[in-house]
Write a protein that holds these residues in place. Structure first.
Motif: not given
Ligand code: NAD
Length: 249
Positions: A106, A110-111, A114-115, A155-156, A159, A162
């Motif tokens: 996850w 996400i990193d 998105l981040t 999770h993709y 992201a 997001g």
């Protein structure tokens, strides 16, 4: 020549068959000087050298690392004097199902997806504000809209969804400073993330759901990035542009 005299920074642009690389090529053909940002310094430099025209640079950057993003922004601004366009393109997938996603999976997805968009935008926006504007294009995916895809897990999807919210929020916040922020939602594009992994059976099945009856290629997405980077989209911000052959009709 839609980007004559402009400079552009593209993350995740070193991989040979990737969307970022095709975008760098198209931007350079349209007169831009391009900074290729990717994990490996040598691969980024080689990709920059292969572009048509002069003045391109390759810069090592891990979009999940704030100091790496800040250093890349400093290097690009020093190399070009000004940066007009940022393409937040870097991304990874993991073909996992919800119950199989570990916290580590996850966090990683996400990193990067998105981040990384937040960190690289934070690194360039102060400069764009100072020079009176710019264009930021962010990579989302049809997976955000459909809740899943063949190669990206939940999770993709999360992201990439997001990214749509973040891009709209940044468009609202930075619009008064002349900075436009938009997103791109590609369908299935043949790159290293997808291409080699498709069996003939999968391909036939997928094509049944695509009215244009073909998979996308990296250049299909590069052309949308070009539109968003150029003055052709001067009154477009907070938008999401589908590039999916009609997959969502
Ligand atoms: P690709 O693997 O060719 O490109 C991804 C690039 O991102 C690679 O060059 C990789 O080195 C780089 N990267 C990975 N982690 C990074 C990090 N931490 N910092 C900097 N760079 C990093 O695949 P692609 O298909 O060209 O993907 C480009 C973008 O398009 C991704 O965000 C992907 O999620 C998105 N996307 C792809 C498709 C598709 O079907 N190919 C569809 C929708 C969205």
């Amino acid at each position: 020549m839609l980007l004559n005299g402009k400079t552009a920074v593209i993350s995740g642009a070193a991989s040979q068959r990737g969307i970022g690389r095709a975008t760098a090529q198209l931007f350079a053909e349209h007169g831009a000087r391009v900074a290729i940002l990717d994990l490996d310094a040598g691969a980024s430099a080689d990709a920059a050298k292969a572009l048509p025209g002069d003045g391109h640079v390759g810069i090592a950057c891990d979009v999940t690392d704030k100091s790496s993003c800040d250093a890349a922004a400093k290097a690009a601004i020093e190399a070009f004097g000004r940066v007009d366009v940022l393409v937040n393109n870097a991304g990874i997938t993991q073909p996992l199902k919800t119950l199989d996603i570990s916290l580590e999976n996850w966090g990683k997805v996400i990193d990067v997806n998105l981040t990384g968009v937040l960190l690289l935008s934070q690194a360039f926006v102060p400069h764009m504000k100072e020079k009176g504007g710019g264009s930021i294009a962010c990579m989302s995916s049809v997976s955000a809209q459909r809740g899943g895809g063949i190669f990206g897990g939940p999770h993709y999807s999360a992201a990439k969804a997001g990214v749509l919210g973040l891009a709209k929020a940044m468009a609202r916040e930075f619009g008064p400073a002349g900075i436009r922020v938009n997103s791109v939602t590609p369908g299935l594009i043949q790159t290293d993330i997808t291409g080699g992994k498709l069996t003939d059976e999968m391909r036939t099945d997928i094509l049944k759901g695509i009215p244009l009856n073909r998979l996308g290629d990296a250049a299909d997405v590069a052309k949308i990035y070009l539109f968003l980077a150029s003055d052709l989209s001067s009154y477009v911000t907070g938008a999401t542009i589908d590039v999916n052959g009609g997959m969502l009709i």
